[in-house]
Design an enzyme around this catalytic site. Structure first.
Site, PDB file in Angstrom:
ATOM      1  N   ASP A 120       0.891  -1.334   0.002  1.00 21.60           N
ATOM      2  CA  ASP A 120      -0.106   0.091   0.110  1.00 21.60           C
ATOM      3  C   ASP A 120       0.833   1.375   0.052  1.00 21.60           C
ATOM      4  OD1 ASP A 120      -2.112   1.981   0.116  1.00 21.60           O
ATOM      5  OD2 ASP A 120      -3.037   0.779   1.833  1.00 21.60           O
ATOM      6  N   ASP A 319      -2.038   5.773  -6.500  1.00 18.15           N
ATOM      7  CA  ASP A 319      -2.290   5.103  -5.360  1.00 18.15           C
ATOM      8  C   ASP A 319      -2.436   3.762  -5.849  1.00 18.15           C
ATOM      9  OD1 ASP A 319      -3.225   4.247  -2.860  1.00 18.15           O
ATOM     10  OD2 ASP A 319      -5.277   4.271  -3.654  1.00 18.15           O
TER      11      ASP A 319
END
Length: 439
Positions: A120, A319
């Site tokens: 992440d 992202d």
């Protein structure tokens, strides 16, 4: 409205439709591809992933609607980070859910225990479920008692001041945090973390003792943000705060790409755009998106749609955890309208959930170029469209940022990043993108 409880199950029926039919029947050998400072990155629905659920009974339309709901929750989480709040209400009452799409193998402890941790880029600290954890997924847990190099960090350690809501328990540093819909209570710990061939002694991470909610990745998370407890910060001497990844296409046989750590072996022929700094949310990777071209035409978009503002958090980020690219409403409407014009104004446009540009007849889609300061990235149609083989529906795989969330972020998401090498060069404050076949 019901609450989503299974954040890892929602993409599968859609992904199975994208795969060649032969790949479902095959049983590829899942040999470990990690070597040097390069790790294999697996999609959670890779045949080599233990998190791949049995084929659900959802229709393609239902699975896409659920995908969108999860992506909206991911955007809600990112918006809460920007706002500096741990939780922000969701208009529908739905839980805030975020579950990263890609996992990698990491080893913790002595002797090493293998964990399949989520990757992440919008989070910092690493954390894993530990033996005896109450409320953690039952997939696997790190047995700290079996590691000869494991230790709890004391309250007076400098790392203790770098976590959220630290408390003292018997002299040990404890902390609480929220992640998506989950609340986590953990011991701040250290042990040897091994990535590919690289052992990293005394790596600081959270050893989860208690969790609630449905967002905790089953075997933990490795944060690739820029904060003080991130992988980049803890391995500056080893990896020089530099990494790249190549995310596999949903159509690839094994859903496997790579994470390359450190400056060695990174692509030489690659264009860069500057990374922007937001002191309020230093972990997010902001860039300066200045224009979007559909085919050969640059779309007329107000500059305010792309403006970077550290105070409000507005701007554009890359992202790895969001599936579909989102643009703030003025930008999306302009891009969508030009896309429709190029595809053919006489064709009937339908919608599917949050996707408002779908076609039931075959289309020829234009490429789309995102123009950043110093770098243009052209996405071919395969990065822009989702297809249903069952009902012959094709949709533009982008959407407007949810208006009811007051979202100010443009998010370059992982479907658009697929089959590109994305290089994060933090020391030189720049991000590069180069086309690459990831599988």
């Amino acid at each position: 409205m019901e609450t989503l409880q299974l954040p890892l199950s929602i993409l599968l029926s859609f992904l199975l439709l994208l795969l060649p039919t032969s790949s479902i029947a095959q049983n590829p050998k899942c040999s470990v591809q990690d070597q040097g400072s390069t790790l294999e990155v697996l999609h959670i629905y890779s045949p080599c992933s233990p998190f791949r659920p049995p084929t659900p009974s959802l229709s393609w339309e239902e699975s896409v609607l659920q995908m969108q709901q999860e992506d909206q929750a991911r955007l809600q989480f990112l918006s809460s980070l920007v706002a500096g709040k741990s939780v922000v209400p969701v208009a529908s009452g739905r839980q805030i859910i975020q579950s990263p799409t890609y996992i990698l193998r990491a080893k913790i402890g002595t002797p090493p225990q293998t964990m399949l941790m989520a990757m992440d880029t919008s989070n910092d600290a690493a954390w894993v479920p530990c033996s005896g954890c109450v409320g953690c997924p039952s997939s696997a847990a790190f047995a700290s008692a079996k590691s000869t190099t494991y230790k709890n960090l004391p309250c007076k350690s400098p790392q203790c001041s770098q976590v959220s809501k630290p408390t003292c328990g018997g002299g040990a540093c404890l902390f609480n945090m929220t992640y998506g819909s989950s609340s986590i209570a953990a011991n701040l710990s250290q042990d040897t973390l091994t990535l590919a061939s690289d052992p990293i002694p005394n790596y600081t991470f959270g050893c989860i003792q208690k969790a609630s909610g449905s967002s905790v990745p089953p075997q933990g998370l490795l944060g690739l943000g820029r904060g003080p407890l991130s992988l980049l910060s803890q391995t500056q001497n080893l990896y020089k705060s530099t990494f790249s990844y190549c995310l596999p296409s949903f159509k690839s046989l094994n859903f496997s790409g790579s994470l390359r750590l450190g400056p060695v072996g990174q692509p030489q022929r690659i264009k860069f755009t500057p990374l922007l700094k937001n002191p309020r949310r230093s972990s997010l990777y902001y860039v300066n998106l200045i224009a979007i071209r559909v085919g050969r035409r640059t779309v007329d978009i107000p500059p305010s749609a792309f403006a970077f503002n550290p105070t409000t958090g507005s701007g554009t980020i890359f992202d790895s955890g969001t599936v579909f690219t989102r643009l703030v409403q003025p930008a999306y409407i302009a891009v969508r309208n030009e896309f429709r014009r190029r595809v053919g104004p006489k064709l009937t446009v339908t919608s599917l959930g949050g996707f408002d540009t779908c076609y039931s007849a075959p289309i020829v889609a234009p490429a789309m170029t995102f123009m950043f300061s110093g770098m243009n990235v052209t996405f071919p149609p395969e990065n822009l469209l989702i297809h249903s083989t069952a009902s012959s529906i094709t949709c533009l795989a982008m959407a407007a940022s949810p208006g009811d969330l007051n979202s100010v972020l443009n998010v370059i998401a992982n479907m658009q990043q697929q089959n590109h090498r994305v290089l994060y060069d933090v020391p030189n404050s720049r991000l590069g993108v180069a086309r690459e076949l990831c599988t």
